[in-house]
Design a protein around this motif. Structure first.
Motif, mmCIF file in Angstrom:
data_model
loop_
_atom_site.group_PDB
_atom_site.id
_atom_site.type_symbol
_atom_site.label_atom_id
_atom_site.label_comp_id
_atom_site.label_asym_id
_atom_site.label_seq_id
_atom_site.Cartn_x
_atom_site.Cartn_y
_atom_site.Cartn_z
ATOM 1 N N TYR A 1 44.364 36.657 44.185
ATOM 2 C CA TYR A 1 43.372 37.720 44.041
ATOM 3 C C TYR A 1 42.581 37.880 45.336
ATOM 4 C CZ TYR A 1 39.257 40.235 42.372
ATOM 5 O OH TYR A 1 38.244 41.143 42.194
ATOM 6 N N CYS B 1 40.139 47.455 39.532
ATOM 7 C CA CYS B 1 39.317 47.604 38.327
ATOM 8 C C CYS B 1 37.921 47.027 38.538
ATOM 9 C CB CYS B 1 39.994 46.915 37.146
ATOM 10 S SG CYS B 1 41.479 47.730 36.516
ATOM 11 N N VAL C 1 43.767 44.227 39.388
ATOM 12 C CA VAL C 1 42.514 43.653 38.901
ATOM 13 C C VAL C 1 41.395 43.941 39.901
ATOM 14 C CG1 VAL C 1 41.342 41.530 38.212
ATOM 15 C CG2 VAL C 1 43.769 41.843 37.666
ATOM 16 N N ARG D 1 38.289 37.337 35.362
ATOM 17 C CA ARG D 1 38.156 38.736 35.771
ATOM 18 C C ARG D 1 38.989 39.690 34.920
ATOM 19 N NH1 ARG D 1 37.906 36.081 41.007
ATOM 20 N NH2 ARG D 1 35.960 36.691 42.057
ATOM 21 N N VAL D 2 39.814 39.168 34.033
ATOM 22 C CA VAL D 2 40.683 40.011 33.225
ATOM 23 C C VAL D 2 40.622 39.576 31.770
ATOM 24 C CG1 VAL D 2 42.711 38.563 33.691
ATOM 25 C CG2 VAL D 2 43.038 40.937 33.000
ATOM 26 N N PRO E 1 39.475 45.107 33.275
ATOM 27 C CA PRO E 1 40.934 45.167 33.138
ATOM 28 C C PRO E 1 41.384 44.395 31.904
ATOM 29 C CG PRO E 1 40.326 43.601 34.864
ATOM 30 C CD PRO E 1 39.044 44.199 34.352
ATOM 31 N N VAL F 1 42.264 35.123 39.583
ATOM 32 C CA VAL F 1 42.104 36.144 38.556
ATOM 33 C C VAL F 1 41.292 35.644 37.367
ATOM 34 C CG1 VAL F 1 43.383 37.491 36.826
ATOM 35 C CG2 VAL F 1 44.152 37.466 39.202
#
Length: 377
Positions: free
Chosen positions: A234, A75, A72, A336-337, A82, A333
């Motif tokens: 992360y 990306c 992640v 972010r995804v 991602p 995370v």
């Protein structure tokens, strides 16, 4: 009374013997980019893949639902969204039906992870991309595996990533390598900052790392509740820099040592896991299986996994759960995804998975203890 101590999950020491030659330049042959981390190498591949699609304004990259959050981070650094796709049942490889559903002309890359030495189904992924008439780039993430001989270093992906970080197959406590089928665009290459000056403390840091791999000393770290060793979270990637010359000089001897390591411990575990409630991943029986960084083990249930893991960890036997959850539930995370469909298989895998140590420090004493606990289920 003999204090045996705690086994670290990975335990190969790093040689400080220097050599001006880098044997891996000839070993790999194709376009090589030596950088400061595996995450940097992956981000570099993503930047170059993105550059191949200048018309795509919101590019995406596919990542597996069970993976390291560094995917992640790479990306995010590359300015690519991602998209997490579920894995197969009891297998960290993609669920190809769910992968197909997410592929379109916005997807500039698929990251295919070699999990602990178990490769993705690369030919199947390439066939899927071709069948849809897409130009999506395939990135082979080998951060958890490294070839030992020339016939293993033949790749068919657009990009191949390796890591030399702590706990990796060939560790230098930092560094990464990107192999590319074609030279990276000049704009992308310009984003690699010059190699930083190496601190005089780095050799001392490596000596301390080697020293602390001794079970009697690792016990002091492992049992300290304030340290949170091996915690998965992360961490943002700040920049990409060239690999420092000191670590390059360590490659020759450390690669030689890596190629000579025994793989016998995996056979010992295999003989022991044929018991009720334990199973090997089916992919270990296939051509996808290579040299294992750790031994992957699956329990029938989350409760059974937690019970076995607690017993192994209480005895200091180097067992870990790897990533504690599917990628969307990893600390840091969130937001972010993209997760377009439920990651049910990834969540189940995370709840039932255990990795066992395979390094040279797993002596007969530790082997017997691990095997006894596995058979006592």
């Amino acid at each position: 009374m003999i204090i045996h101590g705690d086994l670290p999950p990975v335990g190969h020491t790093i040689s400080l013997q220097v050599c001006a030659e880098n044997p891996l330049r000839v070993f790999f042959g194709i376009n090589q980019y030596w950088v400061d981390s595996g995450t940097s190498a992956l981000a570099l591949a993503l930047l170059d893949a993105k550059a191949q699609f200048p018309h795509v304004h919101q590019p995406r990259a596919i990542i597996p639902g069970y993976c390291c959050p560094d995917l992640v981070a790479a990306c995010v650094y590359a300015g690519i969204e991602p998209v997490a796709v579920d894995i197969s049942v009891n297998d960290p490889a993609y669920d190809c039906a769910q992968l197909r559903a997410q592929l379109d002309d916005r997807v500039v890359a698929i990251i295919a992870v070699n999990f602990l030495g178990v490769a993705e189904r690369l030919a199947e992924l390439r066939g899927l991309i071709a069948s849809l008439g897409l130009r999506t780039r395939l990135i082979e993430d080998n951060a958890q595996w490294f070839p030992t001989q020339k016939n293993e270093a033949i790749f068919e992906s657009d990009y191949v990533v390796f890591s030399f970080g702590r706990g990796k197959p060939l560790s230098l406590l930092g560094g990464g390598l990107l192999l590319a089928a074609a030279p990276l665009s000049s704009h992308v290459q310009q984003q690699i900052a010059p190699s930083p000056s190496v601190s005089a403390l780095l050799p001392l840091k490596i000596r301390a790392y080697n020293w602390l791999l001794q079970p009697q000393l690792y016990l002091l770290l492992n049992r300290n509740p304030l340290l949170h060793l091996g915690q998965t979270k992360y961490v943002a990637l700040e920049k990409i820099a060239a690999l420092d010359h000191f670590r390059v000089s360590l490659l020759s001897e450390n690669f030689h040592r890596y190629t000579k390591r025994s793989t016998d411990i995996a056979d010992v575990y295999t003989a022991a896991v044929a018991v009720n409630g334990l199973q090997r991943m089916a992919s270990l029986e296939s051509a996808r299986a290579r040299r294992l960084l750790r031994y992957p083990l699956l329990c029938a249930s989350a409760a059974g996994r937690d019970k076995l893991l607690a017993r192994l960890q209480k005895e200091g036997l180097g067992a870990t759960p790897m990533y504690p959850a599917a990628i969307d539930a990893i600390s840091g995370v969130e937001g972010r995804v993209s997760v377009p469909a439920a990651l049910d298989n990834a969540h189940h895998f995370a709840q039932c998975f255990i990795s066992l140590p395979t390094h040279a420090g797993v002596t007969a004493y530790y082997r017997e203890k691990i095997v006894a606990l596995l058979r006592a289920l």
